[in-house]
Design an enzyme around this catalytic site. Structure first.
Site, PDB file in Angstrom:
ATOM      1  N   GLU B 249      28.703 -14.675  26.368  1.00 20.01           N
ATOM      2  CA  GLU B 249      27.932 -15.286  27.455  1.00 20.01           C
ATOM      3  C   GLU B 249      26.442 -15.359  27.113  1.00 20.01           C
ATOM      4  OE1 GLU B 249      28.710 -13.421  31.184  1.00 20.01           O
ATOM      5  OE2 GLU B 249      27.784 -15.009  32.367  1.00 20.01           O
ATOM      6  N   HIS B 275      47.913  -3.735  11.759  1.00 20.84           N
ATOM      7  CA  HIS B 275      49.264  -4.219  11.452  1.00 20.84           C
ATOM      8  C   HIS B 275      49.414  -5.725  11.670  1.00 20.84           C
ATOM      9  CE1 HIS B 275      51.308  -0.271  10.968  1.00 20.84           C
ATOM     10  NE2 HIS B 275      50.193   0.107  11.562  1.00 20.84           N
ATOM     11  N   LYS B 393      32.197 -23.464  39.110  1.00 18.20           N
ATOM     12  CA  LYS B 393      32.012 -23.076  40.503  1.00 18.20           C
ATOM     13  C   LYS B 393      31.819 -24.288  41.397  1.00 18.20           C
ATOM     14  CE  LYS B 393      30.065 -18.563  39.432  1.00 18.20           C
ATOM     15  NZ  LYS B 393      28.891 -17.700  39.399  1.00 18.20           N
TER      16      LYS B 393
END
Lengths: 404, 404
Positions: B249, B275, B393
C-alpha cells in the site's frame, strides 16, 4: 562445423492438448477422480476418536486443509481436524493444548517417508502419548521406510502411488483419508473432479477457458510475471495457500532451452486486501494479472440489521442495512472488479463458485491443476518434479553431521 | 517554445536522510515511540472482561494481530484477543462461537469512522448483545462520525491522530489499546521502537543497513521487482501479512515523474514454504530478492526425543534426535540460506531476532516502517497516501444506490 538446435517455440493449443492426453498415461493425478473409495470410507467410519491430527507438511497437508477450512463453518463435523505442519515448538505445543491426545487419531503423511519435520514430530508426539496401531494411520509410498515401519508395527497404511506428486495429491489418499475421517463427502469431491476432467478431455465446457488462459499467461509472461488470485471469501484462505504452492513449485523451473521460467503466484483475500494490496494493483507497475474468485451463495442469510432505537442513525453506510453480509461481500467484489476493469491495461478474469460444498471446491481445485499442467506444457518444463527443493535437504543433512 | 523538466533521479543517501528528518515534522508515526502511555495502561487495567473483540480491518487490525500472535504461544494471557476483520458471515459466526459475548469488551477501530465492514459488523454484534459504554471502546479520528457516536453514547474513545496512517498505526492507540487490555507490555514495545528510531536518526547502528538496503532495492527494481520475506517461524505469519500490507500500500504508486512504481511483497513461512515456493526461487527467473528472518532463541527447549524401545530405529533422520526443535528450525533456515547464497545471483539478506518478546518484535516492525519510508523517498512517491483504494469505495456506494 555443425550446429543444430530446435529452439523452444510456443506450440499450438492442439499440440499441448495432445501432450496432456499423453501425460494421463504416466502422471497419476489425472486419474484420481475415478478411484474406488470403498476401503477409505469403510476405514474412516471405524475411527471413533474425537480428534484427527495430521502430521504432514507442504503437499501432505495444504490440500486437505484447503477443503476442510472451506467447508468447516457451514458444517458441524463431529470430529476436529488439526494439521501439525511446522517444527516450531511454541506453535506445536500451543496447538496441542486444544487436543486430548488420548482421544486422537494420528495420521502421519509423508510421500517419501523421510520428511524430517514429520518424522521428528512423530517421535515427539510418541513421547507424549504411545502411538501404535490403535491410534495411528500412515500414508506413504509403498517402498518407503515409513511404510516399512507401519508394517513392522501392524499400523494401517495407505499407499500413495509413486506417480502422484505431493502438490497434486489432494484427491489421493493423502487428502481423502483425513477428510473422510471427519465426515467430508469424498465421493462428492470426486464427482466435482470428474465433471472437470471429463469436460476438459472431451474438449467441452472447461477446455477452452483453461487452455486459452494458460496460453495468455505464457505469451505475456515477461510483461506480467506475477499472477494474483484475489479470493472474495476468507473461506478460501487456505485454498490460496494451496494455489501458491501448486503454482510456484510446478512452474518455477528451467525449461528445455535452459531458460529460467517463473510465473509468481500471490494469494489475496477480499475484502481485507482490498484495503491494502489493491493500491499496488491499481497504481503500481503493470506486472500483474488478476483472477477474482467469488462465491455466489454462502448459504447464510445473516443480515446487517437496522437498529430500531436509532442509536446508529448518524453513522455512515445506513444504505447497507437490511442487506445480507453475503450480498455486501459480493457487492464489494464487484466494486473492486469494476475498478480494475476500468483501468483497461490490467488482465483480469472472474471465477464464480456456485455454493459452499464438496462438489464446487473440488471443481475449482481440479481446474487449477489442469491449468498448471497446460502452462507447464506451454513453457516446455517438467511440471511435476522439484529439483530446487532438494539442495536444502542435502545442506541440512550435512549440518547434522557437522554438529553431531 | 519552452520546455523545462527536472527528471527524477536517485538522490544521495544524505538527501534521503534529510527528507526523512523533515517528514518527522508532519508524518505522525515517527514520534509514536515517545508518547505517554499512562492513560492507556490505566484504562486497560479497568477492563475485566474475559474476551477482547477487535472490530477493524486492514491497518486497524493487522499490526496488533502480528504482535499478539507472535507473543501468544510463550505467554499465558488471562484474556483472549480476537479480530473480526471480515464480512464473511460464515466466518464471523464461526469465530463468535468461541466467545461469550456477555463477557466481551468490543474495541471498534476505524480511522475514518466510516469503514463499511466495521460499521456493519458493529450493527450486527449490537443485535446479538447490547453494546454500550459498559462493554465498548472506540478508536477513531477526533472529527469522525464514529467519535461523535462515542461521545453521544458516553463510550470511551481514543483519538487517532490524523497524521498517523492506518498501516503505520500499530504503535499508536490502534495497536496499544487492545494489546494493553490482554496484558502485553506496551512500554517494552515502545522501548524497542525508540532503540531503532533513535539509532537511525543519529546515523548510528541501524542507519546504514536500512538506507543501503532501500537504495539497493530501488536501483535494482526493474530486474528484481519482487521482494520475498522468508520468516523461519510460524510465530511470524501475521507479521508477514502486516509486512505485505505496509509494503504494497505504501510502494504501489505513481511517482513525481508520472511513472508507475511497484516493489511487490511476498511473505513466506519456513520450513513449510521451503517445500514448495523455494523451488521457484532456486530455479525460476531471477526476479526476486530474499530476506530471511530467524529467531535465535524461542525460549523453548522441547527436544526431538530418542525412543528407548528402538521402535523408530529404521526411520530416517535419527541424526536429529536429542536436538531441540528450536535448533532444527534454525538449522533448516541456515540450510536454505546456504542454498540460496550458493546461487550467487539471488540478492539475499538475513535478519536475526534475538528472542520472543515485545522489545524485539517492535524493533523489527519499526525498522520495516523506516525502510519503507526510505524506499518511498528514493522512489519519489508519496509513501503515505492510498488513492488507489478509494475507487472501489466509490463504486460500492454507487451499487447500493442502484439496488436500494
Amino acid at each position: 562445423m555443425k550446429y543444430t538446435k530446435n529452439f523452444y517455440q510456443i506450440k499450438s493449443n492442439l499440440e499441448i492438448f495432445e501432450r496432456l492426453k499423453a501425460e494421463r498415461e504416466t502422471i497419476g493425478y489425472y486419474n484420481l477422480p475415478y478411484q474406488d473409495t470403498t476401503e477409505i470410507k469403510k476405514y474412516a467410519q471405524s475411527i471413533t476418536k474425537k480428534y484427527v491430527v495430521v502430521l504432514g507438511i507442504g503437499g501432505s497437508s495444504l490440500g486437505a486443509r484447503a477443503i476442510y477450512e472451506f467447508l468447516l463453518p457451514s458444517n458441524n463435523y463431529s470430529k476436529d481436524l488439526l494439521f501439525l505442519e511446522t517444527v516450531d515448538p511454541l506453535k506445536i505445543n500451543h496447538c496441542l493444548k486444544k487436543v486430548d491426545l488420548k482421544d486422537a487419531q494420528f495420521v502421519v503423511i509423508s510421500k517419501s517417508g523421510n520428511t524430517i519435520e514429520t518424522i521428528s514430530l512423530f517421535k515427539y508426539l510418541n513421547s507424549l502419548v504411545e502411538i501404535d496401531k490403535s491410534n495411528c494411520t500412515i500414508i506413504s509410498e509403498a517402498q518407503s521406510s515409513l511404510t516399512q515401519f507401519a508394517n513392522d508395527n501392524n499400523i494401517k497404511v495407505f499407499d500413495l502411488a509413486k506417480n502422484v506428486g505431493g502438490r497434486f495429491s489432494v484427491f489421493s489418499v493423502v487428502g481423502l483419508v483425513p477428510l473422510a475421517m471427519v465426515g467430508v463427502d469424498i465421493d462428492n469431491l470426486l464427482n466435482g473432479c470428474k465433471r472437470v476432467v471429463d469436460s476438459f478431455f472431451k474438449q467441452e465446457e472447461y477446455y477452452k477457458p483453461i487452455i486459452r488462459k494458460a496460453r495468455f499467461l505464457v505469451e505475456n509472461k515477461s510483461r506480467f510475471n506475477i499472477n494474483v488470485l484475489f479470493s472474495y471469501s476468507s473461506l478460501l484462505e487456505s485454498f490460496n495457500k494451496w494455489y501458491v504452492q501448486l503454482w510456484a513449485e510446478s512452474l518455477g523451473k528451467v525449461n528445455v532451452n535452459g531458460t529460467r521460467q517463473a510465473l509468481t503466484p500471490i494469494g489475496l483475500v477480499g475484502p481485507v486486501d482490498q484495503h491494502s494490496f489493491l493500491q499496488m494493483i491499481m497504481d503500481g507497475v503493470r506486472d500483474k494479472t488478476v483472477t477474482f474468485i467469488k462465491i455466489d451463495d454462502l448459504k447464510d442469510g445473516t443480515i446487517i440489521p437496522k437498529d430500531s432505537s436509532k442509536k446508529f442513525d448518524n453513522l455512515s453506510w445506513g444504505c447497507a442495512e437490511d442487506f445480507t453480509f453475503n450480498e455486501l461481500l459480493n457487492m464489494q467484489a464487484d466494486a473492486t472488479i469494476q475498478s480494475i476493469q476500468e483501468q483497461d491495461d490490467i488482465p483480469c478474469d472472474v471465477i464464480s463458485i456456485r455454493t459452499v460444498d464438496e462438489y464446487n471446491i473440488a471443481k475449482i481445485m481440479f481446474s487449477y491443476q489442469l491449468l498448471v499442467s497446460c502452462i507447464g506444457a506451454f513453457l516446455q518444463i517438467n511440471t511435476y518434479d522439484q529439483p530446487g527443493v532438494e539442495y536444502g535437504k542435502i545442506n541440512l543433512a550435512e549440518k547434522f553431521t557437522q554438529t553431531s
